[in-house]
Write a protein that holds these residues in place. Structure first.
Motif, PDB file in Angstrom:
ATOM      1  N   UNK A   1      38.474  41.326  30.324  1.00  0.00           N
ATOM      2  CA  UNK A   1      38.803  40.570  31.578  1.00  0.00           C
ATOM      3  C   UNK A   1      39.223  38.972  31.160  1.00  0.00           C
ATOM      4  N   UNK A   2      38.461  38.579  30.506  1.00  0.00           N
ATOM      5  CA  UNK A   2      38.736  37.009  30.379  1.00  0.00           C
ATOM      6  C   UNK A   2      40.087  36.939  29.461  1.00  0.00           C
ATOM      7  N   UNK A   3      40.219  37.590  28.614  1.00  0.00           N
ATOM      8  CA  UNK A   3      41.442  37.450  27.613  1.00  0.00           C
ATOM      9  C   UNK A   3      42.674  38.130  28.513  1.00  0.00           C
ATOM     10  N   UNK A   4      42.906  39.251  28.842  1.00  0.00           N
ATOM     11  CA  UNK A   4      43.756  40.160  29.361  1.00  0.00           C
ATOM     12  C   UNK A   4      44.443  39.234  30.489  1.00  0.00           C
ATOM     13  N   UNK A   5      43.476  39.162  31.387  1.00  0.00           N
ATOM     14  CA  UNK A   5      44.123  38.388  32.694  1.00  0.00           C
ATOM     15  C   UNK A   5      44.766  36.958  32.690  1.00  0.00           C
TER      16      UNK A   5
ATOM     17  N   UNK B   1      53.134  40.468  29.565  1.00  0.00           N
ATOM     18  CA  UNK B   1      52.340  41.753  30.171  1.00  0.00           C
ATOM     19  C   UNK B   1      51.941  42.798  29.250  1.00  0.00           C
ATOM     20  N   UNK B   2      50.816  43.095  29.359  1.00  0.00           N
ATOM     21  CA  UNK B   2      49.883  44.129  28.691  1.00  0.00           C
ATOM     22  C   UNK B   2      50.158  45.393  29.497  1.00  0.00           C
TER      23      UNK B   2
ATOM     24  N   UNK C   1      49.867  39.661  36.505  1.00  0.00           N
ATOM     25  CA  UNK C   1      49.251  39.677  37.933  1.00  0.00           C
ATOM     26  C   UNK C   1      48.892  40.961  38.500  1.00  0.00           C
ATOM     27  N   UNK C   2      49.544  42.130  37.825  1.00  0.00           N
ATOM     28  CA  UNK C   2      49.690  43.345  38.523  1.00  0.00           C
ATOM     29  C   UNK C   2      49.171  44.513  37.592  1.00  0.00           C
ATOM     30  N   UNK C   3      48.647  44.133  36.272  1.00  0.00           N
ATOM     31  CA  UNK C   3      48.376  44.983  35.018  1.00  0.00           C
ATOM     32  C   UNK C   3      47.146  46.023  35.803  1.00  0.00           C
TER      33      UNK C   3
ATOM     34  N   UNK D   1      44.868  42.928  41.990  1.00  0.00           N
ATOM     35  CA  UNK D   1      44.940  43.589  40.795  1.00  0.00           C
ATOM     36  C   UNK D   1      44.661  45.011  41.375  1.00  0.00           C
ATOM     37  N   UNK D   2      45.388  46.103  40.545  1.00  0.00           N
ATOM     38  CA  UNK D   2      45.235  47.489  40.724  1.00  0.00           C
ATOM     39  C   UNK D   2      44.061  47.717  40.038  1.00  0.00           C
ATOM     40  N   UNK D   3      42.904  48.102  40.726  1.00  0.00           N
ATOM     41  CA  UNK D   3      41.554  48.478  40.182  1.00  0.00           C
ATOM     42  C   UNK D   3      41.418  49.732  40.113  1.00  0.00           C
ATOM     43  N   UNK D   4      41.252  50.693  39.113  1.00  0.00           N
ATOM     44  CA  UNK D   4      40.782  52.064  39.305  1.00  0.00           C
ATOM     45  C   UNK D   4      39.196  51.974  38.923  1.00  0.00           C
ATOM     46  N   UNK D   5      38.519  52.307  39.700  1.00  0.00           N
ATOM     47  CA  UNK D   5      36.836  52.068  39.761  1.00  0.00           C
ATOM     48  C   UNK D   5      36.445  53.225  39.697  1.00  0.00           C
TER      49      UNK D   5
END
Length: 221
Positions: free
Chosen positions: A123-127, A132-133, A158-160, A190-194
């Motif tokens: 999360x620290x790196x990717x965001x 875009x990843x 922003x929407x990864x 962020x679109x989070x799949x939990x």
């Protein structure tokens, strides 16, 4: 800081890459067997990169040196986070992403994945990464430097898509901390799949199948 890595390729000339960060005290080999259980054949050849965190003294373990992405000063949420260590490892992991891009894998086909401390680094790196990843997979961890993210996050990501999973009986990183991280990301759009699992600080087969479905989707050719 240049990280040593283990690499596995599922076929010739990989067109996608997954960089997997291990947890505290483990090393890059920790997740090789788990990734062997994931079927991404529909996405084409994939390169898995398993970096080893540097060895450093860890405060909560009495200063004993072990592989760690950053020092852990306390298990309490937001207490005395090792910002210098977090940012050092962020830069080193970003270098791995840049290396994959230089090898011909588009950023949009690169996933960061991590467990526990490795989740924090994902999360620290990717965001904050400038291109875009494909997606981020965070397992049994948390969002570090949460109060800095709004100011530091990358517009490109922003929407990864973000996959977050946590064990309801986790004695190391409490389930509630995972929920707080989920909510903080959702609040920023962020679109989070939990996913919540009846487990401790580990990975289960059901979780692997859910990760597989997420990766198949974000890496669809």
């Amino acid at each position: 800081m240049t990280l040593e890595t283990i690499e596995r390729e599922t076929g010739a000339d990989p067109g996608a890459a997954i960089i997997v960060m291990h947890g505290l005290g483990a090393d890059g080999s920790d997740f090789v067997p788990i990734c062997d259980e994931i079927d991404l054949s529909a996405a084409g050849a994939v390169r898995y990169v398993f970096p080893h965190a540097p060895v450093r003294p860890v405060t909560i373990n009495g200063g004993y040196p072990m592989r760690a992405w950053f020092d852990v000063l306390s298990f309490e949420r937001g207490q005395n986070e090792d910002e210098a260590g977090l940012r050092e490892s962020q830069a080193a992991i970003a270098e791995l992403v840049e290396h994959e891009i230089a090898r011909g894998v588009p950023a949009s086909r690169i996933v960061l994945m991590g467990f526990s401390q490795g989740c924090a680094m994902t999360l620290m790196t990717g965001l904050r990464f400038g291109q875009r990843l494909a997606g981020l997979v965070g397992l049994s961890g948390y969002l570090p430097l949460a109060d800095r993210l709004a100011a530091e996050r990358s517009d490109a990501n922003a929407d990864v898509p973000v996959f977050l999973a946590h064990g309801t009986a986790d004695p190391v990183i409490p389930f509630a901390r995972g929920e707080l991280s989920r909510d903080a990301l959702a609040a920023l759009g962020y679109p989070v799949e939990w996913h919540a699992y009846s487990m401790v600080h580990t990975v289960t087969l059901n979780e692997i199948r859910d990760i597989e479905r997420f990766l198949q989707r974000v890496l669809a050719a």
